[in-house]
Design a protein around this motif. Structure first.
Motif, mmCIF file in Angstrom:
data_model
loop_
_atom_site.group_PDB
_atom_site.id
_atom_site.type_symbol
_atom_site.label_atom_id
_atom_site.label_comp_id
_atom_site.label_asym_id
_atom_site.label_seq_id
_atom_site.Cartn_x
_atom_site.Cartn_y
_atom_site.Cartn_z
ATOM 1 N N UNK A 117 28.754 47.340 -11.939
ATOM 2 C CA UNK A 117 29.743 46.533 -12.659
ATOM 3 C C UNK A 117 29.333 45.062 -12.813
ATOM 4 N N UNK A 118 28.703 44.513 -11.765
ATOM 5 C CA UNK A 118 28.354 43.083 -11.811
ATOM 6 C C UNK A 118 27.230 42.791 -12.801
ATOM 7 N N UNK A 119 26.435 43.814 -13.132
ATOM 8 C CA UNK A 119 25.255 43.593 -13.982
ATOM 9 C C UNK A 119 25.464 44.033 -15.422
ATOM 10 N N UNK A 120 26.670 44.499 -15.762
ATOM 11 C CA UNK A 120 26.877 45.107 -17.080
ATOM 12 C C UNK A 120 26.534 44.158 -18.223
ATOM 13 N N UNK A 121 27.052 42.933 -18.163
ATOM 14 C CA UNK A 121 26.852 42.009 -19.291
ATOM 15 C C UNK A 121 25.361 41.727 -19.510
ATOM 16 N N UNK A 122 24.613 41.510 -18.433
ATOM 17 C CA UNK A 122 23.184 41.214 -18.555
ATOM 18 C C UNK A 122 22.390 42.394 -19.076
ATOM 19 N N UNK A 123 22.688 43.590 -18.566
ATOM 20 C CA UNK A 123 21.965 44.787 -19.024
ATOM 21 C C UNK A 123 22.308 45.074 -20.485
ATOM 22 N N UNK A 124 23.554 44.826 -20.879
ATOM 23 C CA UNK A 124 23.946 45.012 -22.286
ATOM 24 C C UNK A 124 23.171 44.051 -23.184
ATOM 25 N N UNK A 125 22.959 42.832 -22.700
ATOM 26 C CA UNK A 125 22.170 41.858 -23.479
ATOM 27 C C UNK A 125 20.743 42.351 -23.676
ATOM 28 N N UNK A 126 20.162 42.909 -22.623
ATOM 29 C CA UNK A 126 18.754 43.324 -22.667
ATOM 30 C C UNK A 126 18.520 44.603 -23.455
ATOM 31 N N UNK A 127 19.484 45.525 -23.420
ATOM 32 C CA UNK A 127 19.211 46.869 -23.948
ATOM 33 C C UNK A 127 19.830 47.126 -25.316
ATOM 34 N N UNK A 128 20.647 46.206 -25.834
ATOM 35 C CA UNK A 128 21.255 46.358 -27.148
ATOM 36 C C UNK A 128 21.870 47.752 -27.324
ATOM 37 N N UNK A 129 22.845 48.119 -26.472
ATOM 38 C CA UNK A 129 23.350 49.491 -26.491
ATOM 39 C C UNK A 129 24.100 49.830 -27.775
ATOM 40 N N UNK A 130 24.044 51.098 -28.138
ATOM 41 C CA UNK A 130 24.838 51.581 -29.259
ATOM 42 C C UNK A 130 26.261 51.884 -28.801
ATOM 43 N N UNK A 131 26.403 52.242 -27.502
ATOM 44 C CA UNK A 131 27.714 52.625 -26.969
ATOM 45 C C UNK A 131 27.806 52.186 -25.505
ATOM 46 N N UNK A 132 29.002 51.754 -25.095
ATOM 47 C CA UNK A 132 29.247 51.394 -23.694
ATOM 48 C C UNK A 132 30.526 52.101 -23.251
ATOM 49 N N UNK A 133 30.451 52.866 -22.157
ATOM 50 C CA UNK A 133 31.626 53.557 -21.614
ATOM 51 C C UNK A 133 32.164 52.781 -20.417
ATOM 52 N N UNK A 134 33.441 52.411 -20.464
ATOM 53 C CA UNK A 134 34.108 51.690 -19.384
ATOM 54 C C UNK A 134 35.228 52.589 -18.848
ATOM 55 N N UNK A 135 35.128 52.992 -17.578
ATOM 56 C CA UNK A 135 36.020 54.030 -17.057
ATOM 57 C C UNK A 135 37.183 53.484 -16.241
ATOM 58 N N UNK A 136 36.910 52.577 -15.301
ATOM 59 C CA UNK A 136 37.957 52.071 -14.410
ATOM 60 C C UNK A 136 37.439 50.864 -13.644
ATOM 61 N N UNK A 137 38.355 50.096 -13.088
ATOM 62 C CA UNK A 137 38.017 48.991 -12.177
ATOM 63 C C UNK A 137 39.021 49.008 -11.028
ATOM 64 N N UNK A 138 38.522 49.027 -9.789
ATOM 65 C CA UNK A 138 39.418 48.938 -8.637
ATOM 66 C C UNK A 138 38.678 48.279 -7.488
#
Length: 412
Positions: A117-138
């Motif tokens: 969860x802590x690295x999502x924004x950075x990895x999204x920047x690097x990998x240019x994803x076509x889709x991102x699945x967000x399931x839950x936060x607790x």
């Protein structure tokens, strides 16, 4: 994605080769898979390596507090209907582990990547994803992870204006808040059993109203979006209102929810729900989770539960009393060293089960069970706990490093 067949520069190739060599040496020395150390070395030699490895892939990122390893596996199975897939299936979900996984395949069309969860924004920047699945936060790893609302805010800022299609759980207010900054969101009604991290509005701090399965903030109007996909019993409802049966070998409602989100992701890539859900049946266990192993003439089912939300879901799928239950809790670095979360778990759900308690923090757990008025015995180790149980099925529930200890002991 279009692109030349070999996107790697000479420097990147050296980095990949060095990373693989270090990983192989680590494995040979008996220090695990080597994927993390190999990835670290590769990224030191070429800091842009993750972006280079991802540029010829259609990438899916999966992030959540619970269920991301399983959902990553289900999506990978579904997308194999459309082409070769590379995935960090063993759950090494920070940049080094992700880099190692992608370096291991040169012919893949899809990258299905679990992300911490802590690295999502950075990895999204690097990998240019076509889709991102967000399931839950607790709440999870109280000493390491920022509080859930801060994580949601990080996601929201990191994903603002993202070109990716966001597949998000409409039933988790924190996930909805995080995803709402994105222009292209597909909402899935995947449910939310654990609600104790979502009583205040992430938008304004007001008190959340929760009539039935709905939710809204009475003060600012932030509310549950209308889902286009939904989990309904043993079926997934697609945007056209068609109901598709869920075929899983994995137990429990939480995995049906994971399958619903996975079907929505697969549809983004043109894989129809029927094909996606049928392929998900192949998944029997995920990194040892849900495996049933024979040990000392008993059948042990190994269940991973890392935080209050995970324990609640796990209690809902164990066999009824008087099936014996073994609980194991550690508090090492990978678990988070703060065990105060044990007080957030409703252990009265284990009433009627004979309970044995093991693990580094067995006494912390024993105090908690005493207060919950449960009958239990503290044991020195797994062998002693199993010997005290009658022949037949035993449910074994453990947090992260305790689960790894168990797998080593039973040879799984």
């Amino acid at each position: 994605m279009a692109g030349n067949s070999d996107p790697l520069t000479p420097r990147a190739k050296i980095a990949v080769t060095a990373g693989k060599a270090v990983a192989a040496a680590s494995r040979a020395a008996g220090r695990g898979s080597g994927s993390v150390i190999g990835g670290r070395v590769a990224l030191k030699l070429d800091p842009d390596l993750l972006a280079r490895l991802a540029q010829n892939l259609d990438v899916v990122l999966v992030s959540a507090t619970n269920g991301k390893t399983t959902t990553t596996r289900l999506i990978a199975e579904a997308l194999r209907a459309a082409g070769p897939v590379v995935s960090n299936a063993l759950g090494a979900n920070m940049p080094a582990g992700i880099t190692s996984a992608l370096a291991g395949s040169s012919d893949a069309r899809y990258g299905v990547i679990e992300v911490d969860e802590k690295y999502l924004a950075g990895v999204a920047r690097d990998t240019d994803p076509k889709c991102i699945a967000l399931l839950n936060l607790s709440r999870d790893q109280l000493d390491r992870a920022a509080e859930t609302r801060m994580l949601a805010e990080n996601w929201r800022e990191g994903l603002a204006g993202s070109k990716a299609v966001i597949v998000a759980n409409a039933d988790d207010p924190l996930v909805v808040w995080a995803a709402s900054s994105s222009p292209n969101v597909i909402w899935v009604a995947a449910g939310q059993m654990w609600k104790d991290d979502a009583w205040s509005c992430p938008s304004c701090g007001g008190v959340m109203q929760r009539p039935g399965d709905d939710w809204f903030c009475g003060e600012c109007g932030f509310r549950r979006p209308t889902p286009s996909w939904a989990l309904s019993g043993d079926h997934v409802l697609d945007p056209h209102g068609s109901a598709w049966p869920i075929h899983l070998q994995l137990p429990g409602r939480a995995n049906k929810a994971n399958a619903a989100s996975s079907a929505a992701v697969a549809a983004v890539f043109g894989v129809p729900p029927q094909v996606a859900l049928e392929r998900m049946y192949q998944v029997q266990a995920v990194a040892g989770r849900y495996d049933v192993v024979q040990f000392m003439e008993r059948d042990l089912r190994l269940l991973l539960a890392k935080n209050p939300a995970g324990w609640l879901e796990t209690f809902s799928l164990i066999d009824p009393p008087p099936t014996p239950v073994i609980l194991s809790v550690n508090a090492r670095g990978a678990d988070g060293t703060d065990t105060s979360w044990l007080w957030d778990v409703d252990y009265t759900r284990l009433t009627g089960h004979p309970i044995c308690v093991i693990g580094d923090r067995k006494l912390d757990l024993a105090v908690r069970l005493e207060v919950a008025d449960q009958h239990f015995q503290v044991c020195e180790n797994l062998d002693q706990a199993v010997q005290m149980s009658p022949p037949g099925r035993i449910e074994v529930i453990a947090n992260y490093t305790a689960f790894q200890d168990l797998r080593r002991r039973v040879g799984n």
